[in-house]
Design a protein around this motif. Structure first.
Motif, PDB file in Angstrom:
ATOM      1  N   GLY A 160     -15.026   3.597 -13.621  1.00 34.09           N
ATOM      2  CA  GLY A 160     -14.000   4.603 -13.844  1.00 34.09           C
ATOM      3  C   GLY A 160     -13.600   4.796 -15.291  1.00 34.09           C
ATOM      4  O   GLY A 160     -12.596   5.450 -15.574  1.00 34.09           O
ATOM      5  N   ARG A 161     -14.358   4.248 -16.216  1.00 35.32           N
ATOM      6  CA  ARG A 161     -14.048   4.449 -17.620  1.00 35.32           C
ATOM      7  C   ARG A 161     -14.599   5.786 -18.107  1.00 35.32           C
ATOM      8  O   ARG A 161     -15.638   6.257 -17.642  1.00 35.32           O
ATOM      9  CB  ARG A 161     -14.616   3.317 -18.471  1.00 35.32           C
ATOM     10  N   GLY A 162     -13.894   6.390 -19.043  1.00 31.73           N
ATOM     11  CA  GLY A 162     -14.381   7.615 -19.673  1.00 31.73           C
ATOM     12  C   GLY A 162     -14.521   8.765 -18.699  1.00 31.73           C
ATOM     13  O   GLY A 162     -13.618   9.045 -17.895  1.00 31.73           O
ATOM     14  N   GLU A 163     -15.677   9.437 -18.753  1.00 23.91           N
ATOM     15  CA  GLU A 163     -15.892  10.654 -17.980  1.00 23.91           C
ATOM     16  C   GLU A 163     -15.998  10.397 -16.484  1.00 23.91           C
ATOM     17  O   GLU A 163     -15.940  11.337 -15.689  1.00 23.91           O
ATOM     18  CB  GLU A 163     -17.165  11.360 -18.472  1.00 23.91           C
ATOM     19  N   THR A 164     -16.167   9.150 -16.072  1.00 18.25           N
ATOM     20  CA  THR A 164     -16.306   8.853 -14.644  1.00 18.25           C
ATOM     21  C   THR A 164     -14.957   8.690 -13.945  1.00 18.25           C
ATOM     22  O   THR A 164     -14.915   8.508 -12.726  1.00 18.25           O
ATOM     23  CB  THR A 164     -17.141   7.576 -14.440  1.00 18.25           C
ATOM     24  N   ALA A 165     -13.861   8.755 -14.702  1.00 20.24           N
ATOM     25  CA  ALA A 165     -12.539   8.547 -14.104  1.00 20.24           C
ATOM     26  C   ALA A 165     -12.239   9.594 -13.039  1.00 20.24           C
ATOM     27  O   ALA A 165     -11.734   9.269 -11.950  1.00 20.24           O
ATOM     28  CB  ALA A 165     -11.465   8.574 -15.188  1.00 20.24           C
ATOM     29  N   ASP A 166     -12.523  10.858 -13.330  1.00 19.89           N
ATOM     30  CA  ASP A 166     -12.218  11.927 -12.370  1.00 19.89           C
ATOM     31  C   ASP A 166     -12.997  11.753 -11.072  1.00 19.89           C
ATOM     32  O   ASP A 166     -12.497  12.078  -9.990  1.00 19.89           O
ATOM     33  CB  ASP A 166     -12.510  13.288 -12.988  1.00 19.89           C
ATOM     34  N   ALA A 167     -14.219  11.244 -11.170  1.00 16.05           N
ATOM     35  CA  ALA A 167     -15.022  11.016  -9.963  1.00 16.05           C
ATOM     36  C   ALA A 167     -14.381   9.957  -9.085  1.00 16.05           C
ATOM     37  O   ALA A 167     -14.399  10.057  -7.850  1.00 16.05           O
ATOM     38  CB  ALA A 167     -16.444  10.604 -10.341  1.00 16.05           C
ATOM     39  N   LEU A 168     -13.794   8.943  -9.714  1.00 14.70           N
ATOM     40  CA  LEU A 168     -13.144   7.892  -8.932  1.00 14.70           C
ATOM     41  C   LEU A 168     -11.861   8.412  -8.281  1.00 14.70           C
ATOM     42  O   LEU A 168     -11.536   8.042  -7.145  1.00 14.70           O
ATOM     43  CB  LEU A 168     -12.844   6.688  -9.818  1.00 14.70           C
ATOM     44  N   VAL A 169     -11.147   9.278  -8.985  1.00 13.84           N
ATOM     45  CA  VAL A 169      -9.968   9.920  -8.383  1.00 13.84           C
ATOM     46  C   VAL A 169     -10.404  10.745  -7.179  1.00 13.84           C
ATOM     47  O   VAL A 169      -9.749  10.733  -6.122  1.00 13.84           O
ATOM     48  CB  VAL A 169      -9.234  10.801  -9.412  1.00 13.84           C
ATOM     49  N   ALA A 170     -11.517  11.456  -7.312  1.00 17.49           N
ATOM     50  CA  ALA A 170     -12.033  12.253  -6.197  1.00 17.49           C
ATOM     51  C   ALA A 170     -12.409  11.364  -5.020  1.00 17.49           C
ATOM     52  O   ALA A 170     -12.181  11.729  -3.853  1.00 17.49           O
ATOM     53  CB  ALA A 170     -13.242  13.067  -6.653  1.00 17.49           C
ATOM     54  N   ALA A 191      -4.820   1.975 -16.156  1.00 18.15           N
ATOM     55  CA  ALA A 191      -4.223   3.317 -16.222  1.00 18.15           C
ATOM     56  C   ALA A 191      -4.787   4.210 -15.124  1.00 18.15           C
ATOM     57  O   ALA A 191      -4.057   5.008 -14.527  1.00 18.15           O
ATOM     58  CB  ALA A 191      -4.466   3.939 -17.598  1.00 18.15           C
ATOM     59  N   LEU A 192      -6.069   4.079 -14.855  1.00 14.56           N
ATOM     60  CA  LEU A 192      -6.684   4.878 -13.799  1.00 14.56           C
ATOM     61  C   LEU A 192      -6.183   4.432 -12.429  1.00 14.56           C
ATOM     62  O   LEU A 192      -5.917   5.262 -11.546  1.00 14.56           O
ATOM     63  CB  LEU A 192      -8.201   4.776 -13.866  1.00 14.56           C
ATOM     64  N   ALA A 193      -6.035   3.127 -12.228  1.00 13.79           N
ATOM     65  CA  ALA A 193      -5.505   2.626 -10.960  1.00 13.79           C
ATOM     66  C   ALA A 193      -4.092   3.149 -10.727  1.00 13.79           C
ATOM     67  O   ALA A 193      -3.730   3.513  -9.604  1.00 13.79           O
ATOM     68  CB  ALA A 193      -5.521   1.101 -10.944  1.00 13.79           C
ATOM     69  N   ASP A 194      -3.288   3.190 -11.790  1.00 16.05           N
ATOM     70  CA  ASP A 194      -1.929   3.727 -11.669  1.00 16.05           C
ATOM     71  C   ASP A 194      -1.965   5.216 -11.324  1.00 16.05           C
ATOM     72  O   ASP A 194      -1.147   5.693 -10.513  1.00 16.05           O
ATOM     73  CB  ASP A 194      -1.165   3.517 -12.972  1.00 16.05           C
ATOM     74  N   ARG A 195      -2.894   5.938 -11.917  1.00 11.07           N
ATOM     75  CA  ARG A 195      -3.024   7.372 -11.623  1.00 11.07           C
ATOM     76  C   ARG A 195      -3.396   7.589 -10.159  1.00 11.07           C
ATOM     77  O   ARG A 195      -2.798   8.429  -9.468  1.00 11.07           O
ATOM     78  CB  ARG A 195      -4.087   7.994 -12.533  1.00 11.07           C
ATOM     79  N   ILE A 196      -4.373   6.822  -9.683  1.00 11.48           N
ATOM     80  CA  ILE A 196      -4.794   6.963  -8.286  1.00 11.48           C
ATOM     81  C   ILE A 196      -3.644   6.605  -7.352  1.00 11.48           C
ATOM     82  O   ILE A 196      -3.393   7.300  -6.358  1.00 11.48           O
ATOM     83  CB  ILE A 196      -6.033   6.078  -8.013  1.00 11.48           C
TER      84      ILE A 196
END
Length: 277
Positions: A160-170, A191-196
């Motif tokens: 989920g780092r960089g450009e792959t973050a949005d894919a993990l949110v999806a 930060a990504l885990a908090d966003r999800i």
């Protein structure tokens, strides 16, 4: 609640209701004695396919079979009286089709008494999750680092780092919309885990993710210091039982060699009325 009162075993709907509330506590477990110890302290127990590495010495979870999961699921179930049990679906038992997944998930639940199953995957598994949930099988999803996919992920890398973050949110949105009652986030940037966690309506269970997740899970053998083949950054050792056990075994070996054990208190006379043990 009195000290002798038995709490009601949580259901998936109870886990969903914890979204945004008090953190959900969970551990991975494989044996009856350990299940008995954690029963009063966790909200759910996961019988993880990590059993292959932790207890069977396998190189990865890919080698774990359905029979192994059923064996350990039954063992854990015997140690629980008030905690929900979730069982991992092993590699190769759900990816082929929703129908195959249903047959294997139904078998897992029937033979172990599990309250739910867990499977790995996001967008690609949404159809399967929906199929299972519609047929009465509660599903916990698992995204981020998915150990059964290490051969395609290139190893145990942060996801989920960089450009792959949005894919993990999806992925998170897809499993939530498909009906999963919670989702494990493994080895995901905080930060990504908090966003999800903020964007999906179901609880997130972190393992190497963020303290802001709705809950946390660790492998009990890791956090107790019993499994020491390797230590992931996200594991905190809450005890060093492995080192304690090694010291005790060394002391036992010394006592036997020195003929200090067994002592008089450990051996039996020819006849003692009423003695059974």
């Amino acid at each position: 609640m009195s000290a002798t009162a038995k709490k009601r075993t949580p259901l998936p709907e109870d886990i969903i209701a914890r979204k945004g509330g008090a953190p959900i506590v969970s551990l991975t477990c494989y044996t009856t004695p350990m299940a008995q110890i954690m029963d009063a302290h966790v909200d759910f127990v996961l019988v993880g396919d990590s059993v292959g590495m932790v207890l069977h010495g396998l190189a990865s979870t890919i080698e774990v079979t359905m029979d192994m999961m059923i064996l350990h699921g039954k063992a854990v179930a015997r140690g629980l009286s008030s905690t929900m049990m979730v069982v991992d679906m092993p590699f190769g038992t759900y990816e082929e089709s929703p129908q195959t997944a249903f047959r294997n998930a139904a078998r897992l639940m029937q033979e172990t008494g599990a309250g739910a199953v867990k499977l790995e995957g996001g967008v690609g598994m949404a159809e399967t999750i929906r199929f299972l949930v519609q047929r009465g099988i509660p599903v916990m999803a698992h995204i981020g680092l998915t150990p059964q996919s290490i051969n395609t992920l290139g190893g145990y890398k942060v996801q989920g780092r960089g450009e792959t973050a949005d894919a993990l949110v999806a992925d998170a949105r897809a499993v939530a919309e498909a009906g999963a009652f919670s989702v494990v986030l493994e080895k995901v940037p905080a930060a990504l885990a908090d966003r999800i966690t903020a964007e999906v309506a179901i609880p997130t269970i972190g393992i190497g993710a963020s303290a802001g997740c709705d809950g946390q899970i660790l492998v009990v053998d890791d956090m107790l210091g019993l499994f020491t083949a390797f230590k992931a950054k996200f594991v905190k050792r809450f005890a060093t039982l492995g080192a304690d056990a090694e010291a005790a075994i060394a002391d036992y070996a010394r006592a036997v060699t020195a003929r200090e054990f067994p002592g008089p208190e450990h051996i039996f006379a020819d006849a003692v009325p009423g003695e059974t043990r």
